[in-house]
Design a protein around this motif. Sequence first.
Motif, PDB file in Angstrom:
ATOM      1  N   SER A 162       0.834  -1.203   0.000  1.00  0.00           N
ATOM      2  CA  SER A 162       0.000   0.000   0.000  1.00  0.00           C
ATOM      3  C   SER A 162       0.871   1.257   0.000  1.00  0.00           C
ATOM      4  N   ALA A 163       1.939   1.237   0.812  1.00  0.00           N
ATOM      5  CA  ALA A 163       2.853   2.383   0.840  1.00  0.00           C
ATOM      6  C   ALA A 163       3.505   2.557  -0.541  1.00  0.00           C
ATOM      7  N   ALA A 164       3.813   1.436  -1.178  1.00  0.00           N
ATOM      8  CA  ALA A 164       4.513   1.512  -2.471  1.00  0.00           C
ATOM      9  C   ALA A 164       3.621   2.088  -3.572  1.00  0.00           C
ATOM     10  N   ILE A 165       2.348   1.688  -3.605  1.00  0.00           N
ATOM     11  CA  ILE A 165       1.481   2.225  -4.673  1.00  0.00           C
ATOM     12  C   ILE A 165       1.232   3.717  -4.412  1.00  0.00           C
ATOM     13  N   TRP A 166       1.098   4.071  -3.126  1.00  0.00           N
ATOM     14  CA  TRP A 166       0.901   5.483  -2.775  1.00  0.00           C
ATOM     15  C   TRP A 166       2.085   6.305  -3.297  1.00  0.00           C
ATOM     16  N   GLN A 167       3.290   5.816  -3.003  1.00  0.00           N
ATOM     17  CA  GLN A 167       4.490   6.547  -3.417  1.00  0.00           C
ATOM     18  C   GLN A 167       4.551   6.690  -4.942  1.00  0.00           C
ATOM     19  N   ARG A 168       4.155   5.654  -5.645  1.00  0.00           N
ATOM     20  CA  ARG A 168       4.156   5.736  -7.117  1.00  0.00           C
ATOM     21  C   ARG A 168       3.182   6.813  -7.600  1.00  0.00           C
ATOM     22  N   ASP A 225       4.789  10.113  -6.949  1.00  0.00           N
ATOM     23  CA  ASP A 225       5.836  10.355  -7.948  1.00  0.00           C
ATOM     24  C   ASP A 225       5.249  10.772  -9.294  1.00  0.00           C
ATOM     25  N   ALA A 226       4.039  10.282  -9.572  1.00  0.00           N
ATOM     26  CA  ALA A 226       3.396  10.645 -10.838  1.00  0.00           C
ATOM     27  C   ALA A 226       2.772  12.041 -10.769  1.00  0.00           C
ATOM     28  N   GLY A 227       2.838  12.655  -9.591  1.00  0.00           N
ATOM     29  CA  GLY A 227       2.267  14.001  -9.451  1.00  0.00           C
ATOM     30  C   GLY A 227       0.754  14.001  -9.289  1.00  0.00           C
ATOM     31  N   ASP A 228       0.188  12.855  -8.867  1.00  0.00           N
ATOM     32  CA  ASP A 228      -1.274  12.748  -8.811  1.00  0.00           C
ATOM     33  C   ASP A 228      -1.849  12.914  -7.413  1.00  0.00           C
ATOM     34  N   ILE A 229      -0.993  13.167  -6.408  1.00  0.00           N
ATOM     35  CA  ILE A 229      -1.513  13.312  -5.042  1.00  0.00           C
ATOM     36  C   ILE A 229      -1.154  14.702  -4.502  1.00  0.00           C
ATOM     37  N   TYR A 230      -2.146  15.414  -3.979  1.00  0.00           N
ATOM     38  CA  TYR A 230      -1.879  16.739  -3.395  1.00  0.00           C
ATOM     39  C   TYR A 230      -2.714  16.921  -2.124  1.00  0.00           C
ATOM     40  N   LEU A 231      -2.248  17.815  -1.254  1.00  0.00           N
ATOM     41  CA  LEU A 231      -2.916  18.062   0.018  1.00  0.00           C
ATOM     42  C   LEU A 231      -3.898  19.227  -0.130  1.00  0.00           C
ATOM     43  N   LYS A 268     -22.401  -5.822  -7.064  1.00  0.00           N
ATOM     44  CA  LYS A 268     -22.773  -4.623  -7.825  1.00  0.00           C
ATOM     45  C   LYS A 268     -22.606  -3.305  -7.070  1.00  0.00           C
ATOM     46  N   ASP A 269     -22.569  -3.362  -5.723  1.00  0.00           N
ATOM     47  CA  ASP A 269     -22.467  -2.099  -4.980  1.00  0.00           C
ATOM     48  C   ASP A 269     -21.059  -1.507  -5.008  1.00  0.00           C
ATOM     49  N   ILE A 270     -20.084  -2.261  -5.493  1.00  0.00           N
ATOM     50  CA  ILE A 270     -18.716  -1.733  -5.453  1.00  0.00           C
ATOM     51  C   ILE A 270     -18.106  -1.645  -6.857  1.00  0.00           C
ATOM     52  N   THR A 271     -18.973  -1.496  -7.841  1.00  0.00           N
ATOM     53  CA  THR A 271     -18.508  -1.418  -9.229  1.00  0.00           C
ATOM     54  C   THR A 271     -17.634  -0.188  -9.474  1.00  0.00           C
ATOM     55  N   ARG A 272     -18.076   0.957  -8.974  1.00  0.00           N
ATOM     56  CA  ARG A 272     -17.355   2.192  -9.233  1.00  0.00           C
ATOM     57  C   ARG A 272     -15.917   2.151  -8.699  1.00  0.00           C
ATOM     58  N   PHE A 273     -15.772   1.565  -7.525  1.00  0.00           N
ATOM     59  CA  PHE A 273     -14.427   1.475  -6.944  1.00  0.00           C
ATOM     60  C   PHE A 273     -13.496   0.643  -7.827  1.00  0.00           C
ATOM     61  N   HIS A 274     -14.052  -0.414  -8.404  1.00  0.00           N
ATOM     62  CA  HIS A 274     -13.214  -1.341  -9.184  1.00  0.00           C
ATOM     63  C   HIS A 274     -13.023  -0.952 -10.640  1.00  0.00           C
ATOM     64  N   THR A 275     -13.939  -0.174 -11.173  1.00  0.00           N
ATOM     65  CA  THR A 275     -13.855   0.090 -12.622  1.00  0.00           C
ATOM     66  C   THR A 275     -13.555   1.548 -12.929  1.00  0.00           C
ATOM     67  N   VAL A 276     -13.528   2.406 -11.904  1.00  0.00           N
ATOM     68  CA  VAL A 276     -13.145   3.810 -12.104  1.00  0.00           C
ATOM     69  C   VAL A 276     -11.887   4.111 -11.272  1.00  0.00           C
ATOM     70  N   TYR A 277     -12.014   4.002  -9.959  1.00  0.00           N
ATOM     71  CA  TYR A 277     -10.874   4.357  -9.101  1.00  0.00           C
ATOM     72  C   TYR A 277      -9.678   3.434  -9.332  1.00  0.00           C
ATOM     73  N   TRP A 278      -9.953   2.143  -9.321  1.00  0.00           N
ATOM     74  CA  TRP A 278      -8.857   1.165  -9.373  1.00  0.00           C
ATOM     75  C   TRP A 278      -8.028   1.291 -10.661  1.00  0.00           C
ATOM     76  N   PRO A 279      -8.655   1.290 -11.845  1.00  0.00           N
ATOM     77  CA  PRO A 279      -7.810   1.473 -13.036  1.00  0.00           C
ATOM     78  C   PRO A 279      -7.086   2.818 -13.045  1.00  0.00           C
ATOM     79  N   ALA A 280      -7.712   3.863 -12.480  1.00  0.00           N
ATOM     80  CA  ALA A 280      -7.040   5.170 -12.451  1.00  0.00           C
ATOM     81  C   ALA A 280      -5.808   5.115 -11.540  1.00  0.00           C
ATOM     82  N   PHE A 281      -5.947   4.464 -10.367  1.00  0.00           N
ATOM     83  CA  PHE A 281      -4.782   4.323  -9.470  1.00  0.00           C
ATOM     84  C   PHE A 281      -3.653   3.586 -10.197  1.00  0.00           C
ATOM     85  N   LEU A 282      -4.021   2.516 -10.877  1.00  0.00           N
ATOM     86  CA  LEU A 282      -2.998   1.700 -11.540  1.00  0.00           C
ATOM     87  C   LEU A 282      -2.331   2.460 -12.690  1.00  0.00           C
ATOM     88  N   MET A 283      -3.134   3.211 -13.442  1.00  0.00           N
ATOM     89  CA  MET A 283      -2.552   4.016 -14.530  1.00  0.00           C
ATOM     90  C   MET A 283      -1.552   5.002 -13.940  1.00  0.00           C
TER      91      MET A 283
END
Length: 518
Positions: free
Chosen positions: A110-116, A119-125, A270-285
């Motif tokens: 989890s720490a490693a994906i966060w850091q990536r 590094d990609a410039g996608d996380i801000y406070l 079906k209640d967790i579709t958005r997390f898996h098909t929107v957030y998850w691919p975006a995190f991985l990209m």
Amino acid sequence: MTAPDSSRPPFYVTTAIAYPNGVPHIGHAYEYISTDAIARFKRLDGFDVRFLTGTDEHGLKMQQTATKEGIPVTELASRNSDVFEAMDKALKISYDRFIRTTDADHLEASAAIWQRMVDAGDIYLDTYAGWYSVRDEAFYTDAETTLLEDGSRISTDTGTPVEWTEESTYFFRLSAYQDRLQKLYEEQPDFIAPATRRNEIVSFVAGGLKDLSISRTTFDWGVPVPGNPEHVMYVWVDALTNYLTGAGFPDTESESYRRYWPADLHIIGKDITRFHTVYWPAFLMSAGLELPKRVFVHGFLFNKGEKMSKSVGNVVDPLDMVERFGLDQLRFFLLREISYGQDGSYSHDAIAARINADLANDLGNLAQRSLTMVAKNLDGKAPNPGAYTAEDEAMLAQADALLDEVRAEFDVQALHLGLEAIWRVLGETNRYFSAQQPWVLRKTDPERMATVLYVTLEVVRIVGILVQPVMPDAGAKILDLLGQDPGARQFADIDTRLTPGTALPAPSPVFPRYVDED
Ligand code: ME8
């Protein structure tokens, strides 16, 4: 971790990881049983399967439940996670790893994906101000909530209470991924299934995406944010990452990561579709990691059409159902009765009806009648067939064609249609058996009787192999009764005909009829 077998193609399949804030219900069991059938199918079909399941232990919901119960949250998590794992074992879920998001390697991943993503410039406070549903562990915009008459507010979609939240949090630049996500859905139309779910997500994303709040400061039950331990990660960031942990991330050079990532299939409700098909691919990209190949969304289970709820008192313990009906019977019912991908209903009567019609009659009775005739008339040895008639050839051809048909259905997760195809052939076989009347041939033409019994046993053998993913014990018992070597029960063995003269054990019923106790 079981050693990867590089001689076979890999197949990595996962379930959602459940919140262990309570004990598992039949909806959880349904997800595990269906995914298990897929995993077993692939193994029997020659794949090197990795099957991941487990529990999602962080977040405010877990913290609040522990506080209410007056126990430390780690104790709540361990206690209920153990109940989930014990249920998996009782349901014969053939997972390779049961992951807990409190496992050390998962904290590292989890720490490693966060850091990536940093590094990609996608996380801000920044400061978050908006609605949060603890029950859904989800953020909602104003427009996604409804104000009730009593002044309280709920998520319009899920009906759960939301509370106003204002805090300094890290944001993920989700808005920057709209185009790339739209391109993904367009170029990989199979990424989300079934189509109804895909359409929902496509139109949701077309409506524009807001940046996502991905850390919390008002409680500490979560994975600390690297470099700023005042914050814990939003539970969904760490939860989704479990799929990477299960493949060996963050060691992207490891044999297991290279072999199993990207995942072939995520199974979710079906209640967790958005997390898996929107957030998850975006995190991985953002993290520069490959995307899973497919997310399949199953429906919800209802008790006689009603939502399960503690207040209605219709929550059933899956293990009570196993005790009442039998494990294979429950597994078969859930996968045969409900169209996979749609909502479904279960009831005592519907399960009893399926057991008696499909299992006891269509399959159990056919096996029992043919095997008993072999035991009585052929000295318990597999018959030696004579020349085949057109009817025999047609019957065998249908059974021989089944593997391809069932595989095509399982490949698109149409599990119910795979079973339907098998039962269609069983229906034909029962008609064939009645029409051929081997019990009459016994006196008039014993050679012909042997041929009819041989053809029937061949269908039973092929069906026995094909039902193993859904009913592992019953499949094994049928194959035992046919004297099949435990090492010769893979799909590749379907092509090898039953050897005439094989000594068969004394027949015994595979599926007793279900009779109500009361
Ligand atoms: O959502 N019928 O956990 P969860 C069928 N921790 N499926 C059902 C169901 C029902 N009545 N109720 C729930 C979570 N499910 C998160 C997942 S994954 C990275 C994190 C399904 O315990 C639900 O849709 O609330 C989900 O797939 C699974 O059970 C776990 O639900």
